[in-house]
Design a protein around this motif. Structure first.
Motif, short mmCIF file in Angstrom:
data_model
loop_
_atom_site.label_atom_id
_atom_site.label_comp_id
_atom_site.label_asym_id
_atom_site.label_seq_id
_atom_site.Cartn_x
_atom_site.Cartn_y
_atom_site.Cartn_z
N VAL A 1 -28.73 -24.00 -13.01
CA VAL A 1 -27.87 -24.05 -14.18
C VAL A 1 -26.69 -24.96 -13.84
O VAL A 1 -25.91 -24.65 -12.94
N VAL A 2 -26.59 -26.07 -14.54
CA VAL A 2 -25.54 -27.06 -14.29
C VAL A 2 -24.28 -26.65 -15.04
O VAL A 2 -24.31 -26.38 -16.25
N GLY A 3 -23.15 -26.60 -14.32
CA GLY A 3 -21.89 -26.18 -14.89
C GLY A 3 -20.90 -27.32 -15.05
O GLY A 3 -21.15 -28.46 -14.66
N THR A 4 -19.74 -26.98 -15.60
CA THR A 4 -18.76 -28.00 -15.98
C THR A 4 -18.18 -28.76 -14.78
O THR A 4 -17.76 -29.91 -14.92
N GLU A 5 -18.14 -28.15 -13.59
CA GLU A 5 -17.58 -28.87 -12.44
C GLU A 5 -18.42 -30.09 -12.07
O GLU A 5 -17.91 -31.04 -11.47
N ILE A 6 -19.69 -30.09 -12.41
CA ILE A 6 -20.53 -31.26 -12.15
C ILE A 6 -20.03 -32.45 -12.96
O ILE A 6 -19.94 -33.58 -12.45
N GLN A 7 -19.65 -32.21 -14.21
CA GLN A 7 -19.09 -33.29 -15.02
C GLN A 7 -17.70 -33.66 -14.54
O GLN A 7 -17.38 -34.84 -14.38
N ARG A 8 -16.85 -32.68 -14.30
CA ARG A 8 -15.46 -32.97 -13.94
C ARG A 8 -15.34 -33.77 -12.64
O ARG A 8 -14.47 -34.63 -12.51
N TYR A 9 -16.21 -33.50 -11.68
CA TYR A 9 -16.15 -34.19 -10.39
C TYR A 9 -17.04 -35.43 -10.32
O TYR A 9 -17.23 -36.00 -9.26
N GLY A 10 -17.63 -35.84 -11.45
CA GLY A 10 -18.44 -37.04 -11.48
C GLY A 10 -19.72 -36.95 -10.67
O GLY A 10 -20.14 -37.92 -10.05
N LEU A 11 -20.34 -35.78 -10.71
CA LEU A 11 -21.53 -35.54 -9.87
C LEU A 11 -22.82 -35.50 -10.67
O LEU A 11 -23.85 -35.04 -10.18
N ALA A 12 -22.81 -36.02 -11.89
CA ALA A 12 -23.99 -35.94 -12.74
C ALA A 12 -25.19 -36.66 -12.14
O ALA A 12 -26.31 -36.13 -12.14
N ASP A 13 -24.99 -37.86 -11.62
CA ASP A 13 -26.12 -38.60 -11.04
C ASP A 13 -26.74 -37.83 -9.87
O ASP A 13 -27.97 -37.76 -9.74
N ALA B 1 -30.45 -36.18 -9.51
CA ALA B 1 -31.33 -36.51 -8.37
C ALA B 1 -31.80 -35.24 -7.67
O ALA B 1 -32.96 -35.14 -7.25
N LEU B 2 -30.91 -34.25 -7.55
CA LEU B 2 -31.29 -32.99 -6.91
C LEU B 2 -32.41 -32.31 -7.68
O LEU B 2 -33.40 -31.84 -7.10
N ILE B 3 -32.26 -32.24 -9.00
CA ILE B 3 -33.27 -31.60 -9.84
C ILE B 3 -34.61 -32.31 -9.70
O ILE B 3 -35.67 -31.68 -9.56
N ALA B 4 -34.57 -33.65 -9.72
CA ALA B 4 -35.82 -34.42 -9.63
C ALA B 4 -36.49 -34.26 -8.27
O ALA B 4 -37.71 -34.14 -8.18
N LYS B 5 -35.69 -34.26 -7.21
CA LYS B 5 -36.26 -34.18 -5.87
C LYS B 5 -36.81 -32.79 -5.54
O LYS B 5 -37.74 -32.64 -4.75
N LEU B 6 -36.22 -31.77 -6.15
CA LEU B 6 -36.73 -30.41 -5.95
C LEU B 6 -37.90 -30.09 -6.87
O LEU B 6 -38.79 -29.32 -6.52
N GLY B 7 -37.90 -30.70 -8.07
CA GLY B 7 -38.91 -30.34 -9.04
C GLY B 7 -38.69 -28.92 -9.54
O GLY B 7 -39.58 -28.07 -9.42
N SER C 1 -31.15 -25.87 -16.59
CA SER C 1 -30.43 -25.59 -17.82
C SER C 1 -28.99 -26.05 -17.62
O SER C 1 -28.63 -26.53 -16.55
N THR C 2 -28.17 -25.93 -18.65
CA THR C 2 -26.73 -26.13 -18.49
C THR C 2 -25.99 -25.00 -19.17
O THR C 2 -26.51 -24.34 -20.08
N ALA C 3 -24.77 -24.76 -18.73
CA ALA C 3 -23.87 -23.88 -19.45
C ALA C 3 -23.39 -24.61 -20.70
O ALA C 3 -23.49 -25.84 -20.80
N LEU C 4 -22.85 -23.86 -21.67
CA LEU C 4 -22.43 -24.48 -22.93
C LEU C 4 -21.42 -25.58 -22.72
O LEU C 4 -21.56 -26.68 -23.27
N ILE C 5 -20.36 -25.33 -21.94
CA ILE C 5 -19.32 -26.36 -21.81
C ILE C 5 -19.78 -27.53 -20.95
O ILE C 5 -19.09 -28.54 -20.86
N ALA C 6 -20.96 -27.41 -20.33
CA ALA C 6 -21.53 -28.53 -19.56
C ALA C 6 -22.63 -29.22 -20.34
O ALA C 6 -23.31 -30.10 -19.79
N LYS C 7 -22.84 -28.85 -21.59
CA LYS C 7 -23.90 -29.48 -22.39
C LYS C 7 -23.76 -31.00 -22.39
O LYS C 7 -22.67 -31.52 -22.56
N SER C 8 -24.84 -31.68 -22.19
CA SER C 8 -24.98 -33.15 -22.13
C SER C 8 -24.32 -33.77 -20.89
O SER C 8 -24.16 -34.98 -20.83
N THR C 9 -23.97 -32.94 -19.90
CA THR C 9 -23.56 -33.51 -18.62
C THR C 9 -24.69 -34.34 -18.04
O THR C 9 -24.48 -35.39 -17.43
N LEU C 10 -25.93 -33.89 -18.23
CA LEU C 10 -27.13 -34.66 -17.92
C LEU C 10 -27.88 -34.93 -19.21
O LEU C 10 -27.68 -34.24 -20.21
#
Length: 540
Positions: free
Chosen positions: A213-225, A229-235, A239-248
């Motif tokens: 579950v991707v949260g808002t700190e991923i967007q705030r710290y510029g860690l979306a890419d 990559a983590l999601i793709a490499k793990l397979g 999901s995302t939390a509401l306030i992180a919607k469209s971070t990816l």
């Protein structure tokens, strides 16, 4: 020409690419507005102090840092609700306040003479803002200014939280040394990240049905890419939390939808319920998460606020950027697992008949492209907004944790200055009543948000919480205290300088109004009439 305390504050902000100062000027901080232009910073005077706070929050979410200044006491205390929301939701705002002078404080102490906007206490604003910021400090002498300013801005950047700077009002015009060196933006690594990454990836690979579950700190710290990559490499499913919607980008293998309990889309709710291991990556936990977090200790790994908690283990220090980097490196050591295709948004139904909650969001979803950034307010409709189809990253902003109604309209002012995308606000009528005067700011500064108001005449969210049976009984009366004043929204908007204002009650008319508003490239208000007993499709 002398370099002053005012120059120091503005120069440090300009170095961090802040180009807009929001606020309501007052004698305590007027020099900031006088000198902002000399530092390449425009001033935006809002229609209220609360609007200024929401606007700078929206701007900071776009740009990575924002600044606001209002009057001591009467302005700052009015704005504190907005700054509390920024604190909870990780928005790096700098509040700059002109404070009482030393003679003011001495007269208060010795003779009980109140300075302007004083409560009779020497540090009301400072004390109040310590509760809603990551750092609050006062400079009473010029020699204290550089350290106070530098420390506050550094903390805002590193912790993604608001900070408060109070400067004695008599200091603004005094000579001050120029900034020395640049501010350090990076959080230092804790040294635990590599080992923690190995442990976390090992647990994810060993799980039968893991979920991230991707949260808002991923967007705030510029860690979306890196998160992508983590999601793709793990397979893994994600999901995302509401306030992180469209971070990816919300598509592709493994995407299950936004997790927004207690009314998540079934695909997201089922994915969370059936996961045997959940990595909460940079999430803030609102009340809707209570059952999951309190009952799911042995299947949750949480990464937030510089800490990592693995299942029922103790919290450990870890810097999120360094940790995500190590997670990607560790995940690359083995091929990804196969995951099912991501969920696909349903095709909207034709635009026919009277407007309903469902149709408002279906019609909005049908016209969304990457020129828009959606800003839903706290209302019954926020659960529908969670499921809007987003075609690109960073197309969504909301106050989904602090949940203060009225956020969206005022935040759209700041977003319009901080983003190249056009704000599309979706607000309940109750929320709109809170900050509707922000339309005047939009008109004054030539901004072009499109504001959709769902007009059902009541505080529907409140009614739903108190007695949701009302919505299943067309003859039922709402609680008397949730009934709103009846506004003529079109005349109101026209009076504030917004010329494009329409009221619609059919799906076809709504489509037409949306198309015309988009073509106008001016601020627009569209009021959609809704049944007071109607509910969004996501609510039972």
């Amino acid at each position: 020409m002398a370099f002053t305390v005012t120059d120091y504050v503005l120069a440090r902000l300009s170095e961090q690419h802040v180009d807009t100062l929001f606020g309501v000027p007052a004698a305590y901080c007027a020099s900031l507005f006088d000198e902002a232009g000399a530092h390449g910073i425009r001033t935006v005077v809002t229609a209220s102090d609360l609007e200024a706070g929401y606007a700078v929050d929206g701007y900071a979410r776009m740009k990575g840092l924002g600044v606001v200044a209002v009057a001591y006491g009467v302005g700052t205390l009015s704005m504190i609700n907005a700054i509390a929301g920024a604190f909870v939701e990780r928005s790096p705002v700098v509040v700059v306040n002109g404070g009482p002078s030393v003679p003011h404080l001495n007269n208060l102490k010795n003779f009980d003479v109140l300075f302007s906007h004083s409560t009779g206490r020497p540090d009301t604003d400072l004390s109040a803002y310590k509760l809603v910021t990551a750092n609050a400090a006062r400079a009473e002498k010029v020699s204290e200014v550089p350290a106070v300013v530098d420390n506050a801005i550094t903390i805002a950047i590193r912790r993604k939280r608001p900070v408060y700077i109070e400067i004695n009002k008599d200091l603004w015009g005094l000579t001050c040394p120029r900034p020395a060196g640049s501010l350090s933006r990076a959080n230092p690594a804790a040294g635990t990240e590599k080992q923690l990454a190995a442990t976390i990836v090992g647990l994810l690979r060993a799980a039968t049905s893991p979920l991230i579950v991707v949260g808002t700190e991923i967007q705030r710290y510029g860690l979306a890419d890196k998160a992508a990559a983590l999601i793709a490499k793990l397979g893994v499913r994600w999901s995302t939390a509401l306030i992180a919607k469209s971070t990816l980008v919300e598509q592709g293998n493994g995407w299950v939808g936004v997790y927004n309990p207690p009314h998540s889309a079934p695909t997201a709710a089922n994915a969370v319920a059936n996961a045997d291991l959940i990595l909460m990556l940079g999430c803030v936990f609102p009340g809707g998460y209570t059952t999951l977090v309190t009952n799911g200790t042995n299947r949750i790994i949480s990464v937030y606020d510089g800490k990592v908690k693995i299942k029922s283990g103790a919290k450990q220090n870890a810097e999120i950027g360094a940790l995500v980097t190590e997670l990607v490196t560790e995940a690359a050591k083995a091929p990804p697992e196969p995951v099912p295709p991501g969920v696909v948004p349903p095709t909207p139904a034709p635009a026919t008949g009277p407007l309903t909650y469902r149709q408002v969001f279906e019609r909005v979803g049908a016209v969304l492209d990457d020129s828009w950034i959606v800003i839903p307010d706290t209302s019954l409709g926020v659960f529908s907004a969670a499921n809007l189809p987003m075609k690109k990253r960073d197309m969504f902003v909301c106050g989904g944790v602090w949940a203060s109604i009225g956020y969206s309209v005022a935040a759209a002012v700041g977003v319009s200055f901080g983003s190249s995308r056009r704000p599309l606000v979706i607000s309940g009528d109750g929320g709109f009543h809170m900050t509707a005067q922000a339309l005047a700011t939009m008109a004054r500064y030539g901004r072009n948000p499109v504001v959709i108001v769902i007009d059902n005449g009541i505080y529907a969210y409140e009614q739903f919480i108190l007695d949701k049976a009302y919505f299943s009984n067309p003859g039922a009366q709402p609680k008397p205290y949730v009934v709103l004043s009846d506004w003529d929204y079109v005349k109101f908007a026209n009076g504030l300088g917004v010329q494009f204002a329409r009221s619609v009650d059919t799906a076809a008319a709504f489509d037409s109004a949306l198309a015309a508003a988009k073509a106008s490239n001016a601020p627009a208000l569209i009021v959609t009439s809704a049944d007071a007993h109607g509910l969004p499709a996501e609510l039972p």
